[in-house]
Each structure stands twice: as C-alpha cells, then as structure tokens.
Write a protein that holds these residues in place. Structure first.
Motif, mmCIF file in Angstrom:
data_model
loop_
_atom_site.group_PDB
_atom_site.id
_atom_site.type_symbol
_atom_site.label_atom_id
_atom_site.label_comp_id
_atom_site.label_asym_id
_atom_site.label_seq_id
_atom_site.Cartn_x
_atom_site.Cartn_y
_atom_site.Cartn_z
ATOM 1 N N UNK A 147 39.309 25.785 39.267
ATOM 2 C CA UNK A 147 40.508 26.616 39.169
ATOM 3 C C UNK A 147 40.439 27.592 38.003
ATOM 4 N N UNK A 148 39.917 27.151 36.851
ATOM 5 C CA UNK A 148 39.816 28.052 35.706
ATOM 6 C C UNK A 148 38.864 29.213 35.996
ATOM 7 N N UNK A 149 37.767 28.936 36.699
ATOM 8 C CA UNK A 149 36.841 30.008 37.078
ATOM 9 C C UNK A 149 37.532 31.013 37.998
ATOM 10 N N UNK A 150 38.307 30.496 38.933
ATOM 11 C CA UNK A 150 39.027 31.386 39.849
ATOM 12 C C UNK A 150 40.044 32.242 39.098
ATOM 13 N N UNK A 151 40.771 31.621 38.180
ATOM 14 C CA UNK A 151 41.765 32.370 37.414
ATOM 15 C C UNK A 151 41.102 33.463 36.570
ATOM 16 N N UNK A 152 39.909 33.189 36.067
ATOM 17 C CA UNK A 152 39.188 34.197 35.283
ATOM 18 C C UNK A 152 38.650 35.328 36.148
ATOM 19 N N UNK A 153 38.462 35.080 37.429
ATOM 20 C CA UNK A 153 37.985 36.109 38.360
ATOM 21 C C UNK A 153 39.072 37.124 38.696
ATOM 22 N N UNK A 154 40.332 36.750 38.523
ATOM 23 C CA UNK A 154 41.436 37.660 38.869
ATOM 24 C C UNK A 154 41.324 38.951 38.077
ATOM 25 N N UNK A 155 41.525 40.071 38.768
ATOM 26 C CA UNK A 155 41.468 41.368 38.120
ATOM 27 C C UNK A 155 40.072 41.943 37.997
ATOM 28 N N UNK A 156 39.061 41.229 38.498
ATOM 29 C CA UNK A 156 37.692 41.726 38.369
ATOM 30 C C UNK A 156 37.066 42.085 39.709
ATOM 31 N N UNK A 157 37.730 41.806 40.820
ATOM 32 C CA UNK A 157 37.160 42.058 42.146
ATOM 33 C C UNK A 157 37.543 43.451 42.630
ATOM 34 N N UNK A 158 36.581 44.159 43.231
ATOM 35 C CA UNK A 158 36.823 45.507 43.744
ATOM 36 C C UNK A 158 37.210 45.513 45.214
ATOM 37 N N UNK A 159 36.857 44.498 45.951
ATOM 38 C CA UNK A 159 37.053 44.438 47.389
ATOM 39 C C UNK A 159 38.408 43.800 47.706
ATOM 40 N N UNK A 160 39.227 44.494 48.504
ATOM 41 C CA UNK A 160 40.563 43.979 48.849
ATOM 42 C C UNK A 160 40.502 42.629 49.547
ATOM 43 N N UNK A 161 39.552 42.456 50.460
ATOM 44 C CA UNK A 161 39.499 41.180 51.185
ATOM 45 C C UNK A 161 39.098 40.046 50.248
ATOM 46 N N UNK A 162 38.207 40.313 49.294
ATOM 47 C CA UNK A 162 37.840 39.273 48.328
ATOM 48 C C UNK A 162 39.029 38.917 47.445
ATOM 49 N N UNK A 163 39.796 39.936 47.016
ATOM 50 C CA UNK A 163 40.985 39.660 46.201
ATOM 51 C C UNK A 163 41.979 38.800 46.981
ATOM 52 N N UNK A 164 42.145 39.127 48.252
ATOM 53 C CA UNK A 164 43.072 38.353 49.092
ATOM 54 C C UNK A 164 42.596 36.916 49.260
ATOM 55 N N UNK A 165 41.296 36.736 49.462
ATOM 56 C CA UNK A 165 40.744 35.389 49.629
ATOM 57 C C UNK A 165 40.869 34.586 48.337
ATOM 58 N N UNK A 166 40.633 35.255 47.204
ATOM 59 C CA UNK A 166 40.790 34.588 45.914
ATOM 60 C C UNK A 166 42.240 34.159 45.722
ATOM 61 N N UNK A 167 43.160 35.064 46.025
ATOM 62 C CA UNK A 167 44.584 34.740 45.892
ATOM 63 C C UNK A 167 44.965 33.570 46.798
ATOM 64 N N UNK A 168 44.480 33.593 48.030
ATOM 65 C CA UNK A 168 44.794 32.506 48.970
ATOM 66 C C UNK A 168 44.259 31.167 48.471
ATOM 67 N N UNK A 169 43.053 31.183 47.908
ATOM 68 C CA UNK A 169 42.475 29.943 47.380
ATOM 69 C C UNK A 169 43.302 29.436 46.205
ATOM 70 N N UNK A 170 43.696 30.344 45.309
ATOM 71 C CA UNK A 170 44.521 29.939 44.173
ATOM 72 C C UNK A 170 45.891 29.450 44.643
ATOM 73 N N UNK A 171 46.448 30.122 45.627
ATOM 74 C CA UNK A 171 47.755 29.722 46.173
ATOM 75 C C UNK A 171 47.680 28.306 46.740
ATOM 76 N N UNK A 172 46.580 27.986 47.408
ATOM 77 C CA UNK A 172 46.451 26.644 47.990
ATOM 78 C C UNK A 172 46.301 25.569 46.912
ATOM 79 N N UNK A 173 45.851 25.956 45.726
ATOM 80 C CA UNK A 173 45.670 24.991 44.630
ATOM 81 C C UNK A 173 46.871 24.926 43.690
ATOM 82 N N UNK A 174 47.871 25.732 43.915
ATOM 83 C CA UNK A 174 48.973 25.869 42.960
ATOM 84 C C UNK A 174 49.605 24.523 42.591
#
Length: 126
Positions: free
Chosen positions: A55-82
């Motif tokens: 989870x900490x690695x994912x949180x550190x990835x926020x704001x660094x992705x250029x691809x919209x679909x990757x950002x959405x997938x990252x958000x969805x993964x974090x949302x599922x772990x909330x």
C-alpha cells in the motif's frame, strides 16, 4: 450470345468485388480483435503489477503516472484496500497528489500580460 457472355463476365466481376470486400472487412475485424486483446492484456498486467505492490508503494506512485488508464487502475487498487489501510495511509490517500509528472511535462503557457510586439488596431507598426 454476346449478351450472355457479357452478363456472365459482369456477374463474375461483381462476385469478385464482393469477395474482396468481405475479406478486407474480416481483416479489419481481426486487427481490431487483436488490438482489443492486447489492450486487455496490458490492463491485466498493470492490475497484477499494482496488486503485487504494498500500500505504501502504491501511495507513493500517486501523481507520477502519465497514462490515464494506469492512474485509474492505481486508484481502483487503492480504493479496494482503503478499509485495511492505517489512519495515516487513509489520510495520504484522501489528499490529492501533487501530480509531479504532469506538471513536469507541461510547457509554461502565457504566464504574463502583454509585452508582445504589435497587436492593437494599428497592425503592429507605429
């Protein structure tokens, strides 16, 4: 007799066009299907990649992705772990990231007023 031969020739010509058209459209469908399969494969790889990170690695990835679909997938993964996140992780998740990569890649746009040559009704000359 000439009419019959002309008719047969025209029929053969039309059927060859119809066959060519059907094979070219099936080629387009095959290309579209393979592109769709490739997109799904990339999406699954990204989801698996994010799923394997902590989870900490994912949180550190926020704001660094250029691809919209990757950002959405990252958000969805974090949302599922909330629900399993610590309070500190939840706070970090709720705060909007700085979007480091997007800010770095965008050119400066019209940051000041005026100052250029010309303009106005005179056409630029004085």
């Amino acid at each position: 007799m000439k009419t019959v031969i002309t008719f047969l020739s025209a029929s053969a010509l039309l059927s060859s066009f119809a066959f060519a058209d059907s094979t070219s459209s099936s080629g387009v469908q095959t290309t579209q299907q393979s592109m769709q399969q490739e997109r799904e494969q990339v999406q699954n790889e990204n989801q698996n990649h994010f799923h394997n990170m902590n989870t900490d690695e994912l949180l550190n990835k926020r704001g660094t992705l250029n691809n919209n679909s990757e950002r959405e997938q990252l958000h969805n993964e974090l949302q599922s772990r909330y629900k399993t996140m610590t309070k500190l992780q939840q706070e970090k998740f709720m705060n909007r990231p700085d979007n480091k990569s997007r800010m770095k890649n965008q050119p400066m746009m019209n940051t000041g007023m005026g100052g250029g040559m010309g303009g106005g009704k005179g056409g630029g000359g004085r």
